[in-house]
Design a protein around this motif. Structure first.
Motif, PDB file in Angstrom:
ATOM      1  N   ALA A   1      36.490  28.496  25.142  1.00 20.88           N
ATOM      2  CA  ALA A   1      37.835  29.076  25.246  1.00 20.88           C
ATOM      3  C   ALA A   1      38.318  29.091  26.694  1.00 20.88           C
ATOM      4  O   ALA A   1      39.507  28.881  26.966  1.00 20.88           O
ATOM      5  CB  ALA A   1      37.838  30.489  24.677  1.00 20.88           C
ATOM      6  N   ARG A   2      37.408  29.361  27.631  1.00 21.16           N
ATOM      7  CA  ARG A   2      37.800  29.347  29.042  1.00 21.16           C
ATOM      8  C   ARG A   2      38.334  27.967  29.444  1.00 21.16           C
ATOM      9  O   ARG A   2      39.357  27.857  30.140  1.00 21.16           O
ATOM     10  CB  ARG A   2      36.595  29.705  29.919  1.00 21.16           C
ATOM     11  N   TYR A   3      37.668  26.916  28.994  1.00 18.07           N
ATOM     12  CA  TYR A   3      38.117  25.560  29.349  1.00 18.07           C
ATOM     13  C   TYR A   3      39.360  25.163  28.560  1.00 18.07           C
ATOM     14  O   TYR A   3      40.231  24.447  29.080  1.00 18.07           O
ATOM     15  CB  TYR A   3      36.977  24.562  29.149  1.00 18.07           C
ATOM     16  N   ALA A   4      39.463  25.637  27.315  1.00 17.63           N
ATOM     17  CA  ALA A   4      40.682  25.369  26.558  1.00 17.63           C
ATOM     18  C   ALA A   4      41.878  26.058  27.205  1.00 17.63           C
ATOM     19  O   ALA A   4      42.990  25.493  27.259  1.00 17.63           O
ATOM     20  CB  ALA A   4      40.512  25.833  25.114  1.00 17.63           C
ATOM     21  N   ASP A   5      41.675  27.263  27.723  1.00 19.89           N
ATOM     22  CA  ASP A   5      42.769  27.972  28.381  1.00 19.89           C
ATOM     23  C   ASP A   5      43.206  27.228  29.650  1.00 19.89           C
ATOM     24  O   ASP A   5      44.404  27.207  29.975  1.00 19.89           O
ATOM     25  CB  ASP A   5      42.350  29.401  28.713  1.00 19.89           C
ATOM     26  N   ARG A   6      42.268  26.638  30.359  1.00 17.73           N
ATOM     27  CA  ARG A   6      42.642  25.833  31.530  1.00 17.73           C
ATOM     28  C   ARG A   6      43.520  24.653  31.118  1.00 17.73           C
ATOM     29  O   ARG A   6      44.476  24.299  31.811  1.00 17.73           O
ATOM     30  CB  ARG A   6      41.392  25.319  32.241  1.00 17.73           C
ATOM     31  N   TRP A   7      43.206  24.045  29.986  1.00 18.87           N
ATOM     32  CA  TRP A   7      44.025  22.950  29.479  1.00 18.87           C
ATOM     33  C   TRP A   7      45.437  23.444  29.149  1.00 18.87           C
ATOM     34  O   TRP A   7      46.430  22.800  29.503  1.00 18.87           O
ATOM     35  CB  TRP A   7      43.366  22.346  28.239  1.00 18.87           C
ATOM     36  N   LEU A   8      45.522  24.599  28.515  1.00 15.09           N
ATOM     37  CA  LEU A   8      46.833  25.147  28.175  1.00 15.09           C
ATOM     38  C   LEU A   8      47.628  25.493  29.436  1.00 15.09           C
ATOM     39  O   LEU A   8      48.851  25.277  29.492  1.00 15.09           O
ATOM     40  CB  LEU A   8      46.659  26.380  27.293  1.00 15.09           C
ATOM     41  N   GLN A   9      46.965  25.999  30.453  1.00 16.85           N
ATOM     42  CA  GLN A   9      47.637  26.279  31.716  1.00 16.85           C
ATOM     43  C   GLN A   9      48.160  24.988  32.343  1.00 16.85           C
ATOM     44  O   GLN A   9      49.258  24.963  32.919  1.00 16.85           O
ATOM     45  CB  GLN A   9      46.682  26.979  32.674  1.00 16.85           C
ATOM     46  N   ARG A  10      47.374  23.927  32.217  1.00 14.01           N
ATOM     47  CA  ARG A  10      47.839  22.643  32.776  1.00 14.01           C
ATOM     48  C   ARG A  10      49.073  22.169  32.046  1.00 14.01           C
ATOM     49  O   ARG A  10      50.028  21.681  32.687  1.00 14.01           O
ATOM     50  CB  ARG A  10      46.714  21.605  32.638  1.00 14.01           C
ATOM     51  N   LEU A  11      49.097  22.300  30.722  1.00 17.53           N
ATOM     52  CA  LEU A  11      50.289  21.908  29.975  1.00 17.53           C
ATOM     53  C   LEU A  11      51.510  22.707  30.419  1.00 17.53           C
ATOM     54  O   LEU A  11      52.624  22.180  30.543  1.00 17.53           O
ATOM     55  CB  LEU A  11      50.056  22.097  28.475  1.00 17.53           C
ATOM     56  N   GLU A  12      51.282  23.992  30.669  1.00 18.69           N
ATOM     57  CA  GLU A  12      52.394  24.832  31.118  1.00 18.69           C
ATOM     58  C   GLU A  12      52.901  24.409  32.488  1.00 18.69           C
ATOM     59  O   GLU A  12      54.118  24.387  32.750  1.00 18.69           O
ATOM     60  CB  GLU A  12      51.927  26.296  31.136  1.00 18.69           C
ATOM     61  N   ARG A  13      51.982  24.050  33.377  1.00 18.54           N
ATOM     62  CA  ARG A  13      52.400  23.605  34.720  1.00 18.54           C
ATOM     63  C   ARG A  13      53.193  22.319  34.632  1.00 18.54           C
ATOM     64  O   ARG A  13      54.147  22.089  35.396  1.00 18.54           O
ATOM     65  CB  ARG A  13      51.183  23.411  35.631  1.00 18.54           C
ATOM     66  N   LEU A  14      52.804  21.462  33.680  1.00 18.09           N
ATOM     67  CA  LEU A  14      53.499  20.190  33.506  1.00 18.09           C
ATOM     68  C   LEU A  14      54.771  20.327  32.681  1.00 18.09           C
ATOM     69  O   LEU A  14      55.528  19.362  32.539  1.00 18.09           O
ATOM     70  CB  LEU A  14      52.578  19.161  32.870  1.00 18.09           C
ATOM     71  N   GLY A  15      54.959  21.516  32.098  1.00 12.80           N
ATOM     72  CA  GLY A  15      56.123  21.722  31.243  1.00 12.80           C
ATOM     73  C   GLY A  15      56.041  20.958  29.950  1.00 12.80           C
ATOM     74  O   GLY A  15      57.066  20.600  29.363  1.00 12.80           O
ATOM     75  N   THR A  16      54.787  20.749  29.475  1.00 15.05           N
ATOM     76  CA  THR A  16      54.587  19.980  28.242  1.00 15.05           C
ATOM     77  C   THR A  16      54.381  20.929  27.081  1.00 15.05           C
ATOM     78  O   THR A  16      53.644  21.903  27.170  1.00 15.05           O
ATOM     79  CB  THR A  16      53.342  19.084  28.362  1.00 15.05           C
ATOM     80  N   SER A  17      54.989  20.649  25.960  1.00 14.91           N
ATOM     81  CA  SER A  17      54.824  21.509  24.773  1.00 14.91           C
ATOM     82  C   SER A  17      53.585  21.104  24.009  1.00 14.91           C
ATOM     83  O   SER A  17      53.035  20.043  24.220  1.00 14.91           O
ATOM     84  CB  SER A  17      56.046  21.385  23.866  1.00 14.91           C
TER      85      SER A  17
END
Length: 489
Positions: A473-489
Motif C-alpha cells: 500500500a505504501r508503494y501504491a500510494d506513491r504511484w497515486l501521488q505521482r499520478l496526482e502530480r502529473l494531473g493524470t486521472s
C-alpha cells in the motif's frame, strides 16, 4: 462494471494482507474497494461453525504470535479493537520421559526450565530482547535495516547479532546447547519454517518465534480468528472503504475502474487473472515461484480436552509433538525429500482450553497439522493421532468427532494455499527477501506501474502480521501521488 465510479485502489482478496493494504490506503485518504471471491472475508482468518453445532473452528490461523509485535497492527489502532486471550505459556514441548519444556512469556522462567542450558539461552536471547520491538519491526520490512518502518530504529549491531544467530541452519543453533530439552524446543520452533533444519535460514524462525513469545506471548483472538478479520473490515468501513464478498475476479476485465490494483493472491492466482499483461520474463519468474510443502490438518471435538501425560501441556495454547531435535529434523527432511514420515512433526493447538466462547464446558475444539510432501494426497490422520497418543494416552477415546483437511481441500477452500502451503511460498534464502521476484524492486511492484502484489508471496512472507499489505500500500500510494502530480486521472 461499466458506469461504476473510479476507485483510487481496488484490492483483490481479503486475507490479512489484503485488508492491511486497504486499511493503509484508506488511512492515507484513498478510496478503496476490497473484492473477495468467497462469501466470507478473511482468507486464512476465518472462523466457522464446528463439526458439532455450537462449536467454533478456525479455518487456518489461530495463534497470532506476530499480531501484537507487528508495526502495522501497533500503529493502526487495531490492537485496541481486539479481545485477546493469552495462554499462560506460549508453547509446550512434551518429551518421552513424561516431562515437558515450556516457552513462557518470561525469559527467565523459560531459561530456568532448560537446566544446564539456562545461561546459554539467556546469552542468545537477552541482547535481542533489549531491542525487541524495533528489531522485529526491522525484520518485517522488505530489506531489514534498509527500509524505514514505524518503530524500526534499531542499531546495526542488533541486526548483525540477529543475522549471526538466525541466518544459519537450525542445526548449528542447536550446537550451542547441551541438553535435549533446549534442542527439542528450538527444533520445534525452527520446523515452522517448513525448511530442512540443516538449511539456512531455519534458525531465524526459531529466534523470531521465541522473541514474539517473550515480548507479547502467543495470543488467540477471543471468539476465533475471524474476529480479527471482522475488526479489520469494520475499521476499513469506518474510514470510508468498501467490501464486496462473493465477487470473484477471474480476469482484469472483471475489475471496476481503478488507478491502482493490489493483489492479495499468490503468483499462480495473479497469473491467472493478469494473463499476458506483463512481459514474458516476469511471467516466467512468477511461474517458477515455489510453494512450500503442504500440510495435512485435522479438526477434533474432544470430550474433556487432551489428556496430556505432562500436566504442564495444559498451560499452553500450542503443543509441539515430535520428540527429540533429531527426530524432528529427520521428519522435516523426509517431507522435503518427498517421503511421508511415520512419525511426523505435529503442531497442535487447543484454543478452547483458554477461550470458552469456542466450545461449551465439557468439550474442547482442538486442531493439529503436520507437513506433507508437495502434491501428497494420502491420509495422515493415523500418523498424527499416534503422535498425540504418544504424549497423551487415551486421546482417541475422548474424540467425539473429527474432520480432515487434505492439502487439496485447503487449496479448494482458499486458492492461496497452493497444495496446502500455509506460508505463501517456500521461505528459502533465495525466496525470502526477493519473493516472488527480485526484479522489479521492491517486489510489491510489477512491470505494470498500476498493478501491485500484496500477498504473503511478498516480503516478509507468511504469518498474520499485515506487513506485506502495508508495504504494498505504501508503494501504491506513491504511484497515486505521482499520478496526482502529473494531473493524470
Amino acid at each position: 462494471m461499466t458506469g461504476e465510479r473510479t476507485w483510487d485502489a481496488v484490492v483483490v482478496g481479503s486475507g490479512p494482507n489484503g485488508l492491511a493494504a486497504a486499511l493503509t490506503l484508506a488511512a492515507a485518504g484513498r478510496s478503496v474497494l476490497v473484492l473477495e471471491a468467497q462469501d466470507q472475508l478473511g482468507g486464512g482468518l476465518r472462523t466457522e461453525p464446528g463439526i458439532v453445532p455450537g462449536l467454533l473452528h478456525d479455518h487456518c490461523a489461530t495463534v497470532l504470535a506476530l499480531v501484537p509485535v507487528s508495526p502495522f497492527f501497533r500503529t493502526s489502532g487495531l490492537l485496541n479493537r481486539l479481545a485477546f486471550v493469552q495462554p499462560a505459556a506460549a508453547l509446550a514441548h512434551p518429551l518421552d520421559d513424561g516431562s515437558a519444556v515450556l516457552l513462557w512469556p518470561e525469559l527467565e522462567r523459560t531459561a530456568a526450565g532448560l537446566a544446564s542450558d539456562a545461561e546459554a539461552y539467556r546469552r542468545a536471547m537477552r541482547p535481542l530482547l533489549d531491542e525487541g520491538l524495533p528489531l522485529l519491526a526491522a525484520l518485517l520490512s522488505p530489506a531489514p535495516g534498509m527500509t524505514r518502518v514505524p518503530g524500526s530504529r534499531v542499531p546495526w549491531s542488533a541486526l548483525l547479532r540477529f543475522a549471526l544467530l538466525g541466518l544459519q541452519p537450525a542445526t548449528r543453533l542447536f550446537a550451542r546447547f547441551r541438553t535435549e530439552r533446549a534442542r527439542a524446543l528450538l527444533a520445534g520452533l525452527a520446523a515452522h519454517s517448513t525448511l530442512p533444519l540443516d538449511w539456512a535460514p531455519s534458525a531465524a524462525f526459531a529466534v523470531v518465534l521465541a522473541l514474539c513469545a517473550h515480548l507479547a506471548g502467543w495470543p488467540l483472538a477471543r471468539g476465533g480468528s475471524g474476529s480479527l478479520a471482522a475488526s479489520m473490515a469494520d475499521a476499513l468501513l469506518a474510514r470510508g472503504g468498501a467490501l464486496r464478498c462473493g465477487s470473484p475476479v477471474r480476469r482484469l476485465e472483471d475489475l471496476p475502474p481503478a488507478r491502482a490494483i493490489l493483489f492479495d493472491l499468490v503468483p499462480r492466482g495473479v497469473l491467472a487473472v493478469t494473463g499476458e499483461r506483463w512481459p514474458a520474463w516476469y511471467r516466467q519468474r512468477l511461474a517458477r515461484f515455489r510453494p512450500a510443502p503442504g500440510v495435512f490438518k485435522v479438526d477434533w471435538v474432544v470430550r474433556d480436552g487432551v489428556p496430556w501425560r505432562a500436566p504442564a501441556c495444559d498451560l499452553a495454547g500450542t503443543v509441539h509433538l515430535g520428540g527429540t531435535a533429531a527426530e524432528i529434523a529427520a521428519a522435516e527432511r523426509a517431507v522435503v525429500n518427498g517421503q511421508m514420515p511415520d512419525r511426523p512433526f505435529v503442531i497442535l493447538v487447543q484454543p478452547s482450553r483458554f477461550d470458552r466462547s469456542r466450545a461449551p464446558a465439557g468439550c474442547e475444539v482442538v486442531w493439529a497439522y503436520c507437513h506433507v510432501p508437495s502434491d501428497w494426497d494420502g491420509d495422515a490422520t493415523e500418523r498424527i493421532e499416534r503422535q498425540i497418543e504418544r504424549f497423551a494416552p487415551g486421546f482417541r477415546a475422548r474424540v467425539v468427532a473429527r474432520r480432515i483437511w487434505r492439502p487439496r481441500d485447503l487449496e479448494r477452500m482458499n486458492p492461496n494455499l497452493v497444495g496446502g502451503d500455509l506460508t505463501g511460498g517456500w521461505p528459502t534464502l533465495t525466496q525470502l527477501f526477493t519473493r516472488p521476484s527480485w526484479r522489479p524492486w521492491p517486489p510489491y511492484r510489477t512491470p505494470d506501474p498500476m498493478l501491485f502484489l500484496c500477498s504473503a508471496a511478498t516480503p516478509p512472507g507468511g504469518g498474520v502480521h499485515g506487513m506485506c499489505g502495508y508495504w504494498a500500500a505504501r508503494y501504491a500510494d506513491r504511484w497515486l501521488q505521482r499520478l496526482e502530480r502529473l494531473g493524470t486521472s
